[in-house]
Scaffold this active site. Structure first.
Site, PDB file in Angstrom:
ATOM      1  N   LYS A  53       0.840  -1.203   0.000  1.00 54.40           N
ATOM      2  CA  LYS A  53       0.000   0.000   0.000  1.00 54.40           C
ATOM      3  C   LYS A  53       0.874   1.252   0.000  1.00 54.40           C
ATOM      4  CE  LYS A  53      -3.917  -2.340   2.056  1.00 54.40           C
ATOM      5  NZ  LYS A  53      -4.558  -2.818   3.282  1.00 54.40           N
ATOM      6  N   GLN A  97      -4.667  -1.252   9.480  1.00 57.01           N
ATOM      7  CA  GLN A  97      -4.652  -2.608   8.913  1.00 57.01           C
ATOM      8  C   GLN A  97      -5.277  -3.602   9.898  1.00 57.01           C
ATOM      9  OE1 GLN A  97      -3.444  -3.481   5.733  1.00 57.01           O
ATOM     10  NE2 GLN A  97      -4.374  -5.434   6.224  1.00 57.01           N
ATOM     11  N   ASP A 120     -11.013   3.243   3.967  1.00 59.00           N
ATOM     12  CA  ASP A 120     -11.414   1.837   3.903  1.00 59.00           C
ATOM     13  C   ASP A 120     -12.941   1.708   3.814  1.00 59.00           C
ATOM     14  OD1 ASP A 120      -9.688  -0.285   3.715  1.00 59.00           O
ATOM     15  OD2 ASP A 120      -9.192  -0.346   5.849  1.00 59.00           O
TER      16      ASP A 120
END
Ligand code: NDP
Length: 295
Positions: A53, A97, A120
């Site tokens: 990422k 994460q 997200d």
């Protein structure tokens, strides 16, 4: 002949458009959009994801801020970091994460992220907006699946879509996105009866289950479009250290019936990071009061 949907190429196309949008944003605002990624602990898969990422963020011309915290980090310490990132004007997107270590309540952390920076799309406010049809930051994996489906089929109106799986990160938002495109949506899960019969009636099958090759070829309606979200590692063959990566769909069998199908790997996977970059670019525009580019 069945078409193999090339997720890598589609993801590269999105990433190229995002990079163009980043350059325009930088010219107008005088800074690049910034994405902060937080990793707690040293889970090997999460470490790889966070590395990819960060790299993709830089390749798109954005600023990347990676925060690596030790496994024993407390919930308060993580919440304090999230608070700092919420207040940091250089940060447009925040991604924590998952999974988090046991001592940390995931929902508390996700709900602490500023919804305007929730790239997200897991914050309850963004989930709610998606459910009622308002503009929202949408979870990256289902958004990537929708992008592939629209590339492939154009208008999804009236198509019967079967989504197998009802998780908050894939199945449910996928169903909402398809509904917003006027598809007729069926959501299946572990208690669903006669899944093969439901699948045989579907023009679109999205499998997000986490069970290796569960969806068989004879479940697929001839010509249907099949999107395989699953990532499953089979036990290693003799003499090998790593097992093969397969999806939730028995690819070869299903490819014989489908009109188009995503492979694993190389299908949905690359779209997830591309959509994360897209969401960061959109969040940056919205935070600066600009209209986000259509991607
Ligand atoms: P979850 O485990 O959270 O959800 C799985 C869903 O599948 C549940 O709703 C469950 O039903 C349903 N299910 C389980 N068994 C069956 C069955 N026999 N028949 C029908 N439905 C069943 O998984 P995720 O949604 O997080 O992920 C799904 C898959 O997608 C995984 O393989 C994951 O690795 C992959 N994934 C891939 C990503 C990518 O970037 N390509 C990103 C995210 C996930 P119930 O609710 O009843 O338990």
């Amino acid at each position: 002949m069945t078409k193999r949907i090339d997720g890598k190429a589609a993801a590269l196309d999105v990433r190229r458009k995002v990079a163009e949008g980043v350059a325009l944003f930088r010219d107008r605002i005088g800074r690049a959009p910034g994405l902060a990624v937080v990793l707690v602990g040293d889970d090997p898969a999460s470490t790889v994801y966070v590395g990819s990422k960060g790299k993709a963020t830089l390749e798109a011309g954005m600023e990347s801020f990676t925060h690596r915290l030790p496994t024993e980090t407390t919930q308060d310490e993580l919440l304090q970091l999230v608070e700092r990132l919420n207040d940091d004007p250089k940060v447009d997107g925040i991604l924590v994460q998952l999974p988090l270590p046991d001592q940390i309540d995931e929902d508390a952390v996700l709900d602490a992220i500023d919804p305007a920076k929730d790239v997200d799309g897991f914050h309850i406010l963004n989930a709610g907006k998606l459910a009622v049809g308002q503009q929202a930051l949408v979870p990256c994996t289902p958004y990537g699946c929708l992008h592939l489906l629209k590339n492939e089929l154009g208008d999804l109106s009236g198509k019967h879509a079967l989504v197998i799986g009802r998780s908050n990160i894939v199945g449910k938002p996928m169903a909402q996105l398809l509904l917003a495109e006027n598809a007729t949506v069926t959501i299946a899960h572990s208690r669903t009866r006669d899944l093969p019969a439901l699948a045989r009636d579907a023009d679109i099958v999205v499998a997000a289950v986490g069970r290796a090759e569960m969806v068989k070829g004879d479940w697929i309606k001839p010509g249907a479009t099949v999107i395989d979200v699953g990532i499953n590692r089979l036990p290693p063959e003799e003499g090998k250290t790593k097992g093969k990566l397969v999806g939730d769909v028995a690819y070869d069998e299903a490819a014989d019936k489908a009109g188009a199908i995503t492979p694993v790997p190389g299908g949905v996977g690359p779209m997830t990071i591309a959509m994360l970059l897209r969401n960061t670019l959109i969040a940056a525009h919205q935070r600066e009061g600009l209209e986000a580019p259509a991607l």
